[in-house]
Structures are given as structure tokens and as C-alpha cells.
Write a protein that holds these residues in place. Structure first.
Motif, mmCIF file in Angstrom:
data_model
loop_
_atom_site.group_PDB
_atom_site.id
_atom_site.type_symbol
_atom_site.label_atom_id
_atom_site.label_comp_id
_atom_site.label_asym_id
_atom_site.label_seq_id
_atom_site.Cartn_x
_atom_site.Cartn_y
_atom_site.Cartn_z
ATOM 1 N N ARG B 111 5.465 -21.629 -39.340
ATOM 2 C CA ARG B 111 5.959 -22.221 -40.907
ATOM 3 C C ARG B 111 7.225 -21.476 -40.893
ATOM 4 O O ARG B 111 7.202 -20.244 -40.885
ATOM 5 N N ASN B 112 8.289 -22.233 -41.348
ATOM 6 C CA ASN B 112 9.744 -21.418 -41.405
ATOM 7 C C ASN B 112 9.725 -20.798 -39.764
ATOM 8 O O ASN B 112 9.426 -21.498 -38.995
ATOM 9 N N ASP B 113 9.896 -19.419 -39.822
ATOM 10 C CA ASP B 113 9.854 -18.958 -38.427
ATOM 11 C C ASP B 113 8.890 -18.130 -38.154
ATOM 12 O O ASP B 113 8.909 -17.183 -37.406
ATOM 13 N N ARG B 114 7.715 -18.229 -38.897
ATOM 14 C CA ARG B 114 6.565 -17.402 -38.629
ATOM 15 C C ARG B 114 5.747 -18.111 -37.846
ATOM 16 O O ARG B 114 5.175 -19.136 -38.322
ATOM 17 N N ALA B 115 5.361 -17.447 -36.735
ATOM 18 C CA ALA B 115 4.502 -18.264 -35.840
ATOM 19 C C ALA B 115 2.996 -18.177 -35.672
ATOM 20 O O ALA B 115 2.545 -16.929 -35.775
ATOM 21 N N PHE B 285 -3.345 -17.523 -42.245
ATOM 22 C CA PHE B 285 -1.894 -17.114 -42.093
ATOM 23 C C PHE B 285 -1.221 -16.906 -43.453
ATOM 24 O O PHE B 285 -0.659 -16.042 -43.339
ATOM 25 N N GLU B 286 -1.831 -17.441 -44.510
ATOM 26 C CA GLU B 286 -1.570 -16.712 -45.748
ATOM 27 C C GLU B 286 -1.796 -15.259 -45.906
ATOM 28 O O GLU B 286 -0.925 -14.478 -46.275
ATOM 29 N N ARG B 287 -2.765 -14.899 -45.556
ATOM 30 C CA ARG B 287 -3.182 -13.422 -45.446
ATOM 31 C C ARG B 287 -2.434 -12.587 -44.431
ATOM 32 O O ARG B 287 -2.325 -11.322 -44.586
ATOM 33 N N ALA B 288 -2.142 -13.030 -43.566
ATOM 34 C CA ALA B 288 -1.527 -12.229 -42.443
ATOM 35 C C ALA B 288 -0.348 -11.497 -42.644
ATOM 36 O O ALA B 288 0.646 -12.142 -43.675
#
Lengths: 367, 289
Positions: B111-115, B285-288
Motif C-alpha cells: 500500500r503506497n510504498d509500504r510492503a 498492516f495497520e498496526r505495523a
């Protein structure tokens, strides 16, 4: 064959010795023929830190160099596992790549090693096999016919492998097939062998290392894509070239073991392809092959040994040259009265296996 | 011999070149690489292959062979299966040649550039899950290769069609927005159809991403989703196990997997329902960090 292919080969041979200054497209062709002939890590060795090149080319060279050093590490690890099996009662010689590595020879850098070759005196062959088996190495299952072939006619035992290890161990009791015309008593190799410091293993003396490389290159198996073995011969010769008396001893040793012919070819092609600094007197001291053999070898050896144009399957001429060289090998290895029944039998077995496989796997041949 | 023109495919971390006289293969390539514009100038290719037809008169059916650098590294496929042979074979060649990078056997989406990295053995469902996440709005980087630049720790996309097998074909094909290539029935791996990543992912194929989350997925029919954190040291080792070249890279490989485990958080996810798995992953992912 594409018109610039011969110059690709020339470029490859040059690139093994000196950094190249070529564009990316040229590099790609070079990498492709280098890969096909197993010379890509040598190309990396000569160019990686020296030549200017684009990132993508550097990545490919780096990739090859890394795989070669990983393989070298695997060979060292396998020899480390084998070391406890070597005791004082008989000598164990490490042949070829394994020895070059343990002796830290320059020729080992960028060389792909695929197995570990050991030489033991024939009367201790069974004992060594037993030790390997007790140590966990296992031979692949062979048919009784193949088993007999190895035992009676070959110069090595069936390859053995430690489960989970990637390398095979080949146990030799001679350097030439016992049925071949070049057979000689391997006991003489042990007499002049040298210890490898820091290990229980021994290595052939420098002259015998060269002779073995020549024998292996020109008289042991097909010649397909074997230019890398001529590169090995060249590398070994350059390593020893400055030792006083090396060349004189080399010729004397070739006479002693009856290996003038393989040595002649080794020196000839190393000089022709890689400018190996062979003193003129050395080759003259060896009996040259007949004009006819020489013409045939000049014509067919490069076709068989060099990679063909990477853009297409090998052309008919190359396939013919390779077939011819394979026939030569078989004739050198066994007299006709043994060879013909052997090849016929192998062909029949292969045919039978193919038919059986077809029945079992009616689908596709997907890997 | 007639010189065949090469068709160049820039998939991000690598460039492929393929030549073939088989027209159907080119039609299939048009279908599964729909966003690629023809590249006319000669360019370096990381893998250059030709797919050549075998004899028309072979009693058990015509075959197609993949040639690379004057050699045939693989057994031939049935003539109709040129595309699966090209996809499988060129992936294999890349896995041998890209040792400048750490190569994970993993699906990668962002998502965006977070993989998010999904390392898994074949059969664990990483292709299916990668495609489903992509259809749920994630950028597709790869279903097979986690290509890691060891100097920066960043991920490079390798945007290729994802080979869906057997039941996954309907599972993914039935989702809104899914574009699939033709179905190749009864290959060695069963039925295969290629999922086509969308245009945005294709356009972003040179845009690197930062790894933030690692999820080790395991599909288990009928199972309720179960998610457990994986400690960093264990995650590093499991990432190494799911790598093409971790061993070959030696100390460099070790450093790279440790660095990757340090900058990410890792979980194990057993799932039976795809949508439920996606919901779990969104939360993780949100919590990462």
C-alpha cells in the motif's frame, strides 16, 4: 550462425584474462556464451573490479561470482567431512578442482566445481568405499550391468553422496579407463604426490596435475563445451611456468606415463586460444599427431568445445562435430569388440526406459 | 535459419526477451502482458529465450522446447503450453541469475510504498493470497519473487502474470476486477491460468517499496483464521528457509534476512477463508510500525 559469432568467442577468451570495455548489448551476448560454457564466474573474476560497466552487467557478474564461491565453499565443506576418513595406512589424493582449492591455486578462483574426485591405490579401493559407506555416503542404485561396467572397465566407482549434500564423491583408482589405450600404472602418481599442508590429503605433483587436466579434457568423455578445461590447463601452466625445470620435467613425465598426445593437445590449444606462454622447445619435444589427426582436431575441437551462437540451437555442423568427438572418445576408451556391444546395450536400455516412462507418464514432460 | 525478432518485456527487477514462431504464444503474451508497449531498440535482457516447436510428426503430440543460450535447460512441454513453459522456465532462469539480490520465495504486495511480504513454500497459497490482496486494492509487486536490494533493504517489483492453479482459478477468477489469461488444462501442476496484475502495478514496476510486515500464510481448507506473532529471530530463519539463494549468499544472506526481520514485524496466518484472511492482514498492516 550469426556473422559476429567468431568474434564473440575471441572476446570471451580475451575477457577471461583482461577487463573488457564493451557496451551492454555485447556484454549480454558474452554472458550468454560464458554461461553456456561454464566460464561466467571466470569472466567475473577478470572484470568485476576492473572494468567499467553498467549496473545490470555488474549484477550478473556478481551473481556468477557468488555462486562460484558458494560452490567452492561446498567443496571445502565436503572435504572437511571426508578428512577423518583418511588415515595413515594408504594415501588419498584429491584430484582437480578440490585440490586446486585446498592448494589455493589461482586457477581455482571463478572455477565451478561440481564434485569431489579422490584417487586411492587400487588395492585399497574397497576399504575406502567401506569407509565412505560407514561414514554415511551412499552410492546411487545401479543396475548390475552398470555396476559391472564401472568395476571392470572404468577407472572410478559409481558416484557416492551424503544424503542432503549437493556434491558427489567420485572414487578413482586410476586416471584412465583400464580398457583404454592410454592406461598406465597409477602407482607412479602416488610416488610423486605431495601432501596438502593442513589437511590429511595429498595432491598430484604439478606435472601430473597438468597431465591429468589434459587427459581429462581430451580423452575423458565428450568434448561438448569443454573450452573451460583448456582454460584450466592454461591456468595451471601459467601457475607453474616460472618454476625452474617445470617444462623439462613436464615433457619427461609425459614420456614416462605415455601421455605425450594429451599433453600435446593441451599445450597446442592453450597456446592457440589463450596465448599460453609455452616454450617452443617443449612442444617440439613431444611427438606431434599426424597431419591428418591435426587437421581433424583443428576443425572439430573448436566446434565441439566452443559454445555455438546463443540465439539458435546448435547448427548441424556443430552437432556433427560433437558426435564425431564423442565417437573418438569411445574408440579411445575401449576396443571395438567391447565398445559395440556396450553401446548397443546402453541404447536398448535407454529405449526400454523411454517406452516404460511413456506408459507411466502420459502427460507432459514438465520439469 | 530465419532470425526471429525478440519481444522484450520489462517486468521491473528484470527484463526478459522471448522469440518464437508460435503465433498462439504471441497472442497469449498479448493477453497476459497487456500493458507492455513494444520495445523496439535492442536492450540488455536478464534472460533471453526462444520457444521453438518440435516435430509435427511426433506420434504422441507436438511439443515446444525452451532454448536459452544455445541449450535446452528443461524438458519440452506440449505444443499448446508454450506460455506456461515460458513463464515457468524464465522464472527458473531468473532465480539462478539474480544473486546480486536476496531472492525470497514470496508474494509481495504494497500500500503506497509500504510492503507486505508473504513468504511460503509452494502450495501454501501465496499466489492466491497475493492476487486476492491485489484485487482488494493493494499494489502487486510479485506472487513469487521477493527481490531485495541487500544494500538498502528495499523490495523491487517483478510484475509478471501469476499462475493460478486448479481451484484457485475459479476462486480468484470469480472476484470482481479479476483478469485471467487462458486456462491450460492438465499441465504437470494441474490446470493453470495466469492472473494479470493491473495497470497501476505495471506502471509502478520500477518503484521500490519498504518492507514493513511479513506474514507466513498457510491455507487449510475449512480452518478458522488463526494468527500468531513470530519472534524476530525465528522470522529471520523462516525467511531464510523461504529463499532461493539465502544459502548461496553465505554471510551476506544471513545479514540480509536478519536486517529484514529487524525492520518488520512477522506473523503466521493459518486461514480457510480468503476474505477473512484479508481482513486479518489489513488489521496487522495497520498496526505495523
Amino acid at each position: 550462425m550469426s556473422p559476429d559469432h567468431p568474434s564473440d568467442i575471441a572476446l570471451l577468451l580475451r575477457g577471461l584474462q583482461e577487463p573488457l570495455d564493451i557496451d551492454e548489448i555485447r556484454w549480454e551476448r558474452l554472458l550468454r556464451i560464458a554461461r553456456a560454457s561454464g566460464l561466467h564466474a571466470r569472466l567475473a573474476e577478470a572484470n568485476l573490479d576492473k572494468a567499467t560497466m553498467t549496473d545490470v552487467v555488474r549484477r550478473h557478474l556478481l551473481s556468477s561470482a557468488r555462486i562460484a564461491s558458494y560452490r567452492a565453499q561446498s567443496v571445502r565443506a565436503e572435504l572437511f567431512h571426508l578428512a577423518p576418513l583418511v588415515t595413515r595406512d594408504f594415501p588419498v589424493i584429491v584430484l582437480k578442482g578440490g585440490a586446486y582449492l585446498l592448494q589455493r591455486r589461482r586457477v581455482a578462483t571463478g572455477r565451478f566445481v561440481s564434485d569431489v574426485d579422490l584417487l586411492v591405490p587400487r588395492k585399497h579401493l574397497r576399504a575406502m568405499e567401506e569407509r565412505l559407506r560407514a561414514g554415511g555416503w551412499q552410492a546411487e542404485k545401479l543396475t548390475p550391468y552398470d555396476e559391472r561396467y564401472y568395476r571392470d572397465w572404468s577407472h572410478e566407482t559409481p558416484p557416492m553422496r551424503q544424503p542432503g549434500h549437493s556434491l558427489e564423491v567420485d572414487l578413482h583408482h586410476a586416471l584412465t579407463p583400464v580398457t583404454g589405450s592410454l592406461a598406465f600404472d597409477p602407482a607412479r602418481l602416488f610416488e610423486r604426490s605431495e601432501p596438502i599442508p593442513g589437511t590429511p590429503f595429498r595432491a598430484l605433483c604439478p606435472q601430473d596435475q597438468v597431465l591429468h587436466a589434459c587427459l581429462h579434457c581430451f580423452h575423458d568423455g565428450e568434448l561438448d563445451l569443454r573450452v573451460r578445461e583448456v582454460v584450466d590447463i592454461d591456468g595451471l601452466l601459467r601457475t607453474f611456468a616460472d618454476h625452474p625445470d617445470f617444462w623439462r620435467d613436464l615433457v619427461a613425465r609425459a614420456h614416462e606415463l605415455g601421455l605425450q598426445r594429451p599433453l600435446w593437445y593441451g599445450l597446442y590449444f592453450a597456446q592457440a586460444w589463450l596465448d599460453c606462454p609455452v616454450p617452443p622447445a617443449t612442444r617440439e619435444a613431444l611427438s606431434a599427431p599426424s597431419a591428418l589427426s591435426r587437421m581433424a582436431m583443428d576443425a572439430f575441437v573448436p566446434m565441439a568445445m566452443f559454445p555455438s551462437d546463443p540465439d539458435s540451437p546448435p547448427p548441424l555442423s556443430v552437432r556433427f562435430a560433437r558426435l564425431l568427438m564423442r565417437t573418438r572418445y569411445h574408440l579411445l576408451r575401449m576396443p571395438l569388440h567391447l565398445l559395440l556391444p556396450h553401446l548397443a546395450r546402453k541404447a536398448l536400455i535407454r529405449l526400454r526406459a523411454r517406452l516404460a516412462q511413456k506408459k507411466e507418464a502420459p502427460d507432459d514432460g514438465a520439469p | 535459419m530465419i532470425e526471429l525478432p525478440y519481444r522484450l518485456l520489462d517486468v521491473g527487477a528484470a527484463r526478459l526477451a522471448v522469440a518464437s514462431p508460435i503465433e498462439r504464444l504471441h497472442k497469449h503474451l498479448d493477453l497476459v502482458y497487456p500493458h507492455h508497449k513494444p520495445i523496439t531498440q535492442p536492450l540488455f535482457a536478464d534472460a533471453r529465450v526462444a520457444l521453438l516447436p518440435g516435430s509435427r510428426f511426433r506420434p504422441r503430440g507436438r511439443q515446444v522446447t525452451l532454448w536459452a543460450d544455445g541449450q535446452r535447460p528443461f524438458e519440452p512441454y506440449p505444443y499448446d503450453c508454450a506460455l506456461p513453459l515460458f513463464e515457468w522456465g524464465s522464472n527458473y532462469l531468473l532465480s539462478q541469475r539474480l544473486n546480486a539480490y536476496l531472492l525470497l520465495h514470496a508474494g509481495v504486495v504494497a500500500r503506497n510504498d509500504r510492503a507486505l511480504i508473504l513468504p511460503a513454500a509452494p502450495g501454501a497459497g501465496k499466489t492466491t493470497l497475493s492476487c486476492a490482496l491485489h484485487l482488494a486494492g493493494w499494489r502487486f509487486l510479485s506472487d513469487e519473487f521477493g527481490v531485495i536490494d541487500m544494500e538498502t533493504g528495499e523490495l523491487l517489483p517483478m510484475v509478471r502474470p501469476a499462475p493460478l492453479k486448479n481451484r484457485s482459478i475459479d476462486v480468484i477468477g470469480g472476484r470482481p476486477g479479476a483478469v485471467l489469461g487462458p486456462v491450460f488444462p492438465k499441465t504437470r501442476k494441474g490446470d493453470v491460468a495466469h492472473f494479470v496484475p493491473d495497470r497501476e502495478s505495471f506502471l509502478a514496476r520500477h518503484q521500490r517499496a519498504q518492507p514493513v510486515l511479513v506474514v507466513f500464510p498457510r491455507f487449510q481448507a475449512g480452518a478458522a483464521s488463526q494468527c500468531a506473532p513470530v519472534p524476530r529471530a525465528q522470522a529471520a530463519m523462516r525467511i531464510g528457509l523461504n529463499s532461493f539463494n539465502y544459502q548461496a549468499l553465505g554471510p551476506l544472506g544471513l545479514e540480509a534476512v536478519v536486517a529484514l526481520a529487524r525492520r518488520t514485524v512477522a506473523y503466521e496466518l493459518v486461514y480457510g477463508d480468503l476474505d477473512d484472511a484479508i481482513a486479518h492482514i489489513e488489521v496487522l498492516f495497520e498496526r505495523a510500525p
